[in-house]
Design a protein around this motif. Structure first.
Motif, PDB file in Angstrom:
ATOM      1  N   UNK A   1      -4.820   4.358   9.389  1.00  0.00           N
ATOM      2  CA  UNK A   1      -5.646   3.355   9.949  1.00  0.00           C
ATOM      3  C   UNK A   1      -6.433   3.304   9.203  1.00  0.00           C
ATOM      4  N   UNK A   2      -5.876   3.225   7.922  1.00  0.00           N
ATOM      5  CA  UNK A   2      -6.902   2.004   6.672  1.00  0.00           C
ATOM      6  C   UNK A   2      -6.242   0.590   5.823  1.00  0.00           C
ATOM      7  N   UNK A   3      -5.035   0.566   6.728  1.00  0.00           N
ATOM      8  CA  UNK A   3      -3.922   0.193   6.210  1.00  0.00           C
ATOM      9  C   UNK A   3      -4.586  -1.140   6.210  1.00  0.00           C
ATOM     10  N   UNK A   4      -4.663  -1.880   7.503  1.00  0.00           N
ATOM     11  CA  UNK A   4      -5.377  -3.184   7.666  1.00  0.00           C
ATOM     12  C   UNK A   4      -6.000  -3.685   6.760  1.00  0.00           C
ATOM     13  N   UNK A   5      -7.082  -2.223   6.310  1.00  0.00           N
ATOM     14  CA  UNK A   5      -7.945  -2.725   5.863  1.00  0.00           C
ATOM     15  C   UNK A   5      -7.664  -3.425   3.984  1.00  0.00           C
ATOM     16  N   UNK A   6      -6.596  -2.671   3.823  1.00  0.00           N
ATOM     17  CA  UNK A   6      -6.486  -2.644   2.506  1.00  0.00           C
ATOM     18  C   UNK A   6      -5.921  -3.745   2.464  1.00  0.00           C
ATOM     19  N   UNK A   7      -4.956  -4.406   3.173  1.00  0.00           N
ATOM     20  CA  UNK A   7      -3.798  -5.672   3.116  1.00  0.00           C
ATOM     21  C   UNK A   7      -5.290  -6.733   2.942  1.00  0.00           C
ATOM     22  N   UNK A   8      -5.517  -6.648   1.630  1.00  0.00           N
ATOM     23  CA  UNK A   8      -6.118  -8.343   1.435  1.00  0.00           C
ATOM     24  C   UNK A   8      -5.276  -9.233   0.494  1.00  0.00           C
ATOM     25  N   UNK A   9      -6.090 -10.322   1.025  1.00  0.00           N
ATOM     26  CA  UNK A   9      -5.722 -11.122  -0.402  1.00  0.00           C
ATOM     27  C   UNK A   9      -5.596 -11.387  -1.886  1.00  0.00           C
ATOM     28  N   UNK A  10      -6.289 -10.168  -2.296  1.00  0.00           N
ATOM     29  CA  UNK A  10      -6.197 -10.204  -4.232  1.00  0.00           C
ATOM     30  C   UNK A  10      -5.097  -8.672  -3.909  1.00  0.00           C
ATOM     31  N   UNK A  11      -4.318  -7.864  -2.855  1.00  0.00           N
ATOM     32  CA  UNK A  11      -3.781  -6.721  -3.159  1.00  0.00           C
ATOM     33  C   UNK A  11      -2.730  -6.692  -3.035  1.00  0.00           C
TER      34      UNK A  11
ATOM     35  N   UNK B   1       1.049  -1.284   0.144  1.00  0.00           N
ATOM     36  CA  UNK B   1       0.364   0.075   0.017  1.00  0.00           C
ATOM     37  C   UNK B   1       0.614   1.112   0.354  1.00  0.00           C
ATOM     38  N   UNK B   2       0.357   2.168  -0.347  1.00  0.00           N
ATOM     39  CA  UNK B   2       1.023   3.531  -0.854  1.00  0.00           C
ATOM     40  C   UNK B   2       0.677   5.027   0.415  1.00  0.00           C
ATOM     41  N   UNK B   3       0.155   5.158   0.196  1.00  0.00           N
ATOM     42  CA  UNK B   3      -0.340   6.970   0.763  1.00  0.00           C
ATOM     43  C   UNK B   3      -1.698   6.885   0.903  1.00  0.00           C
ATOM     44  N   UNK B   4      -1.680   6.054   2.292  1.00  0.00           N
ATOM     45  CA  UNK B   4      -3.013   5.792   3.117  1.00  0.00           C
ATOM     46  C   UNK B   4      -2.617   6.070   4.454  1.00  0.00           C
TER      47      UNK B   4
END
Length: 335
Positions: free
Chosen positions: A170-180, A164-167
């Motif tokens: 607090x938004x990082x855990x939800x962005x670290x998905x299997x698809x990503x 993930x880059x410019x987040x």
């Protein structure tokens, strides 16, 4: 370079009121074997040269092959400013000019007019203040090229890609998905092969939580998301190490185990990289149909206009672009 014609490197000046124009002039003053084409306002660069006290020969670009270049010689693809720059004071009136330089660089690379693009830093806030939604070079080039991309920062000793880059944190855990993670790892694996020449790349993957979750006691993202994906990709033949605790992943004995590291978020790994190689670190955009490198620092508004900016990172970015061009030519068998 093995080819008699110098590779054409598109160089963007970034924020007109920032340090970029002066760094570009200092890059042009080096003897690097490249045909530098500045996509910028001619008068902006002449003023930057005057502030640096460096002689420069600004030549209108005619797209013709070049076999030699004298230090200080710089070809120009002139795109005029909308308002004359005041060093240290970004003007949103120039936002569309800045974006036009990026569009010309990207389109020129995709059309074969440039062999790569090297970017100086820009001021994202100034573009947003002009009412234009903009989050950075990486995202702009990805949209322009209709490509899925990954940000990597690389020094001679270390390569770090970002899941993930410019987040906000607090938004990082939800962005670290299997698809990503799968998308990012496949791009990094492919680009380490194609751009860096690793036949079987070894990638160290950091955990999201302290101590990589410590068996679920400090978070379950490793157990629920990261480990199952790594197992799947390992079964395909990828060499993946991890998930690794971020606090020990960069000690010398560990770093010998991998060719690149995937960090889960921006500040998880980049402080390590920048603290040990700030002036030699290059920002790359992986996944584009062209080579893009950049400095690893910002616009340095406090230094803009002084003529004292350090061009080391921009020079490193140009050198890496040339290395990647040469490797690509070698892979194609170009003479």
């Amino acid at each position: 370079m093995s080819n008699a014609t110098l590779p054409r490197l598109a160089i963007t000046a970034g924020e007109p009121a920032g340090i970029g124009p002066e760094l570009l002039i200092r890059l042009a003053a080096t003897p690097l074997a490249a045909n530098f084409v500045a996509i910028a306002d001619r008068h902006l660069l002449q003023r930057a040269a005057d502030r640096c006290g460096l002689p420069v020969e600004l030549i209108d670009d005619d797209s013709k092959p070049v076999r030699t270049r004298r230090p200080g010689e710089l070809r120009i693809h002139h795109l005029p400013l909308d308002a004359q720059e005041v060093p240290g004071q970004p003007d949103p009136c120039n936002a569309r000019h800045v974006l036009a330089t990026l569009a010309e660089a990207a389109d020129g690379c995709m059309e074969g007019r440039y062999a790569a693009v090297v970017t100086a830093p820009l001021q994202k806030s100034s573009i947003n203040e002009a009412g234009i939604r903009f989050s950075g070079h990486t995202e702009f080039f990805a949209e322009r090229a209709h490509a899925e991309v990954v940000m990597m920062l690389a020094s001679p000793e270390l390569r770090v890609a970002l899941a993930t880059t410019h987040l906000p944190l607090s938004a990082v855990p939800a962005a670290v998905t299997r698809a990503t993670l799968e998308r990012v790892l496949r791009i990094v694996h492919r680009e380490l092969q194609a751009k860096f020449g690793f036949a079987e790349p070894r990638i160290g993957v950091l955990g999201l939580n302290p101590h990589a979750g410590e068996g679920g006691h400090l978070g379950r993202e490793e157990i629920d998301t990261i480990v199952p994906l790594l197992d799947t990709l390992r079964a395909e033949g990828m060499q993946l190490v991890g998930p690794l605790p971020a606090d020990t992943a960069f000690v010398p004995a560990q770093r010998e185990r991998y060719d690149a590291v995937l960090a889960m978020y921006h500040d998880q790994a980049l402080p390590v990289l920048k603290s040990e190689a700030f002036d030699r670190t290059v920002n790359l955009t992986l996944g584009l149909p062209f080579i893009r490198t950049s400095v690893d620092h910002g616009t340095a508004l406090d230094l803009a206009g002084t003529g004292r900016g350090d061009p080391s990172s921009l020079i490193a970015a140009a050198r890496m672009a040339l290395d990647l061009i040469q490797r690509a030519r070698g892979a194609r068998g170009d003479q």
